[in-house]
Write a protein that holds these residues in place. Structure first.
Motif, PDB file in Angstrom:
ATOM      1  N   TYR A 271      -3.546 -15.829  13.441  1.00 57.35           N
ATOM      2  CA  TYR A 271      -2.624 -15.384  12.958  1.00 57.35           C
ATOM      3  C   TYR A 271      -3.514 -14.335  11.864  1.00 57.35           C
ATOM      4  N   SER A 272      -4.265 -14.602  11.118  1.00 59.43           N
ATOM      5  CA  SER A 272      -4.779 -13.852  10.181  1.00 59.43           C
ATOM      6  C   SER A 272      -5.415 -12.543  10.714  1.00 59.43           C
ATOM      7  N   VAL A 273      -6.078 -12.707  11.822  1.00 55.62           N
ATOM      8  CA  VAL A 273      -6.947 -11.640  12.361  1.00 55.62           C
ATOM      9  C   VAL A 273      -5.746 -10.641  12.951  1.00 55.62           C
ATOM     10  N   GLY A 274      -4.805 -11.425  13.686  1.00 57.30           N
ATOM     11  CA  GLY A 274      -3.640 -10.696  14.338  1.00 57.30           C
ATOM     12  C   GLY A 274      -2.866 -10.104  12.730  1.00 57.30           C
ATOM     13  N   GLY A 275      -2.745 -10.700  11.989  1.00 56.92           N
ATOM     14  CA  GLY A 275      -2.037 -10.005  10.978  1.00 56.92           C
ATOM     15  C   GLY A 275      -2.691  -8.559  10.385  1.00 56.92           C
ATOM     16  N   ILE A 276      -3.851  -8.541  10.459  1.00 55.52           N
ATOM     17  CA  ILE A 276      -4.669  -7.142   9.858  1.00 55.52           C
ATOM     18  C   ILE A 276      -4.112  -6.258  11.235  1.00 55.52           C
ATOM     19  N   PHE A 277      -4.261  -6.455  12.375  1.00 61.55           N
ATOM     20  CA  PHE A 277      -3.817  -5.397  13.402  1.00 61.55           C
ATOM     21  C   PHE A 277      -2.423  -5.113  13.396  1.00 61.55           C
ATOM     22  N   GLN A 278      -1.449  -6.318  12.988  1.00 60.43           N
ATOM     23  CA  GLN A 278      -0.283  -6.336  12.891  1.00 60.43           C
ATOM     24  C   GLN A 278       0.261  -4.820  11.933  1.00 60.43           C
ATOM     25  N   GLY A 279      -0.610  -5.188  10.770  1.00 59.33           N
ATOM     26  CA  GLY A 279      -0.153  -3.974   9.655  1.00 59.33           C
ATOM     27  C   GLY A 279      -0.601  -2.833  10.008  1.00 59.33           C
ATOM     28  N   LEU A 280      -2.048  -2.757  10.585  1.00 61.70           N
ATOM     29  CA  LEU A 280      -2.555  -1.534  10.862  1.00 61.70           C
ATOM     30  C   LEU A 280      -1.943  -0.775  12.113  1.00 61.70           C
ATOM     31  N   ALA A 281      -1.643  -1.370  13.289  1.00 61.25           N
ATOM     32  CA  ALA A 281      -1.255  -0.930  14.372  1.00 61.25           C
ATOM     33  C   ALA A 281      -0.127  -1.215  14.836  1.00 61.25           C
ATOM     34  N   GLY A 282       0.630  -2.135  14.184  1.00 64.80           N
ATOM     35  CA  GLY A 282       2.124  -2.600  14.599  1.00 64.80           C
ATOM     36  C   GLY A 282       2.109  -3.625  15.632  1.00 64.80           C
ATOM     37  N   PHE A 283       0.974  -4.320  16.088  1.00 64.65           N
ATOM     38  CA  PHE A 283       0.920  -5.346  16.991  1.00 64.65           C
ATOM     39  C   PHE A 283      -0.284  -6.005  16.790  1.00 64.65           C
TER      40      PHE A 283
ATOM     41  N   PHE B 254      -2.765 -10.706   5.021  1.00 68.34           N
ATOM     42  CA  PHE B 254      -3.400  -9.891   6.079  1.00 68.34           C
ATOM     43  C   PHE B 254      -2.622  -8.493   6.689  1.00 68.34           C
ATOM     44  N   VAL B 255      -1.279  -8.823   6.793  1.00 67.86           N
ATOM     45  CA  VAL B 255      -0.252  -7.879   7.439  1.00 67.86           C
ATOM     46  C   VAL B 255      -0.288  -6.840   6.346  1.00 67.86           C
ATOM     47  N   VAL B 256      -0.197  -7.184   4.926  1.00 74.83           N
ATOM     48  CA  VAL B 256      -0.217  -6.024   3.919  1.00 74.83           C
ATOM     49  C   VAL B 256      -1.607  -5.406   3.770  1.00 74.83           C
ATOM     50  N   ALA B 257      -2.598  -6.120   3.786  1.00 72.18           N
ATOM     51  CA  ALA B 257      -3.803  -5.439   3.903  1.00 72.18           C
ATOM     52  C   ALA B 257      -3.667  -4.545   5.108  1.00 72.18           C
ATOM     53  N   GLY B 258      -3.604  -4.758   6.319  1.00 73.95           N
ATOM     54  CA  GLY B 258      -3.740  -3.949   7.505  1.00 73.95           C
ATOM     55  C   GLY B 258      -2.978  -2.770   7.349  1.00 73.95           C
ATOM     56  N   ALA B 259      -1.799  -2.893   6.782  1.00 66.63           N
ATOM     57  CA  ALA B 259      -0.760  -1.717   6.578  1.00 66.63           C
ATOM     58  C   ALA B 259      -1.223  -0.799   5.520  1.00 66.63           C
ATOM     59  N   LEU B 260      -1.848  -1.239   4.449  1.00 67.40           N
ATOM     60  CA  LEU B 260      -2.517  -0.297   3.624  1.00 67.40           C
ATOM     61  C   LEU B 260      -3.767   0.240   3.980  1.00 67.40           C
ATOM     62  N   LEU B 261      -4.388  -0.508   4.834  1.00 70.67           N
ATOM     63  CA  LEU B 261      -5.596   0.299   5.620  1.00 70.67           C
ATOM     64  C   LEU B 261      -5.469   1.348   6.485  1.00 70.67           C
ATOM     65  N   SER B 262      -4.148   1.270   7.068  1.00 76.26           N
ATOM     66  CA  SER B 262      -3.630   2.406   7.704  1.00 76.26           C
ATOM     67  C   SER B 262      -3.526   3.794   7.353  1.00 76.26           C
TER      68      SER B 262
END
Length: 361
Positions: free
Chosen positions: A239-251, A136-144
């Motif tokens: 943690y999965s929902v939070g992981g997307i935002f962690q990768g996307l926005a950093g928190f 989820f963190v990786v997906a959020g980071a790529l989404l950014s």
């Protein structure tokens, strides 16, 4: 084959002198960036231009580590609103998140070592949470790299509103653990046969798990905590929902994660310590994706020159120092007051971000 006693001795020595390693890490980072970053030959002015940002990030890192949330929750809004006013230039979403994540990685790693040394990290719980959050963190980071800037601001505003709400709802006060009553005999974490003792532990704290899955943890001062690791489904969802935002926005993963731990009856001190490890690890992972992963989704190619090295050479030392100062601030001030102040700040920033997203700011 490694000698377990030798490995344990190395671990204890490392944690005993963790302050040395903590402050050495940003020094080595700055030296490495100055020596090897692909910046050409920009001259001293390039490296010194943003010296003033050190003090903003030092203040922000101290605040977020005192409350126990992600550093980028303050770093990213600062880079959106205040940085352009001072410099006259704006930063793209992926650039400002990258700066926030790299800085946060050092700041949270700094404070995480203190929690490990104190014996307040559940390594098994942290490991399962990190593994579950990784995709989820990786997906959020790529989404950014591909979402429009207005949508990025709107999502950032949603994350900040959620963080503000959760901060007001969460009781992050440090409850008194068993064995810490005044006048009671204090015991050493490794001081007797009656105490649990994990041969593979980090630091002087001990831990054991009985046949019913009840964990007993003893910290460095001999205080003990009992809890169950149950509630994996609820924590996974948070943690999965939070992981997307962690990768996307950093928190996001820290704010949602701490709530799920408290709801599943993990003691506050253990929850905060374990959560620091999860947030620090996912911040490092998200940083790597932001630096190298743009080419995978049509964003920037693998080009280290796109990183604002002239900024991070100041923000990384600031975040690291803030992580070490935070425990002293927490002991001297009322954490609840700081928590409410940060919650109000998040709500105000969220409104401004929504106005930016709709073109009204």
């Amino acid at each position: 084959m490694n000698d377990p006693s030798s490995s344990g001795s190395i671990q204890k020595t490392f944690l005993k002198y963790q302050h040395v390693f903590v402050f050495l890490a940003p020094v080595l980072f700055v030296v490495g960036v100055y020596s090897f970053a692909p910046t050409g030959d920009p001259g001293a002015g390039y490296w010194l231009e943003y010296w003033w940002i050190f003090f903003f990030f030092l203040t922000g890192a101290t605040i977020v580590n005192t409350v126990g949330i992600s550093g980028s929750a303050l770093f990213v809004p600062f880079l959106i609103f205040i940085y352009p006013v001072i410099t006259g230039e704006g930063l793209s979403p992926e650039t400002l998140v990258k700066i926030g994540l790299i800085s946060e990685s050092f700041g949270l790693s700094s404070s995480s070592l203190a929690f490990i040394q104190y014996g307040l990290v559940d390594r098994r719980l942290a490991g399962s949470l990190v593994l579950g959050a990784v995709p989820f963190v990786v997906a959020g980071a790529l989404l950014s790299f591909i979402i429009p800037e207005p949508l990025f601001h709107a999502l950032l505003g949603i994350a900040l509103l959620a963080a503000s709400y959760l901060l007001f709802r969460a009781d992050l006060g440090h409850e008194e653990p068993a064995g810490s009553d005044d006048g009671a005999e204090q015991v050493s974490a490794d001081g007797g046969a009656e105490l649990p003792n994990d041969a593979d532990k980090l630091g002087p704290a001990g831990v054991s798990t009985n046949a019913d899955g009840i964990v007993t943890r003893v910290d460095r001062d001999g205080n003990d905590y009992e809890y169950s690791r149950g509630g994996y489904v609820e924590r996974f969802l948070n943690y999965s929902v939070g992981g997307i935002f962690q990768g996307l926005a950093g928190f996001g993963i820290g704010e949602l994660g701490i709530i799920s731990m408290l709801r599943t009856k993990v003691p506050v001190r253990v929850a905060i310590g374990t959560n620091h490890i999860v947030v620090a690890t996912t911040a490092v992972l998200a940083s790597l994706v932001h630096v190298f992963g743009g080419g995978l989704v049509g964003g920037h190619t693998m080009n280290l020159a796109t990183t604002r090295w002239d900024i991070v050479v100041w923000t990384v030392p600031a975040a690291t120092l803030g992580g070490q100062i935070a425990p002293y601030v927490s002991a001297a001030l009322d954490t609840g007051t700081i928590k409410k102040g940060v919650g109000v700040l998040f709500a105000v920033i969220a409104v401004a971000l929504f106005l930016m997203a709709t073109g009204g700011f």
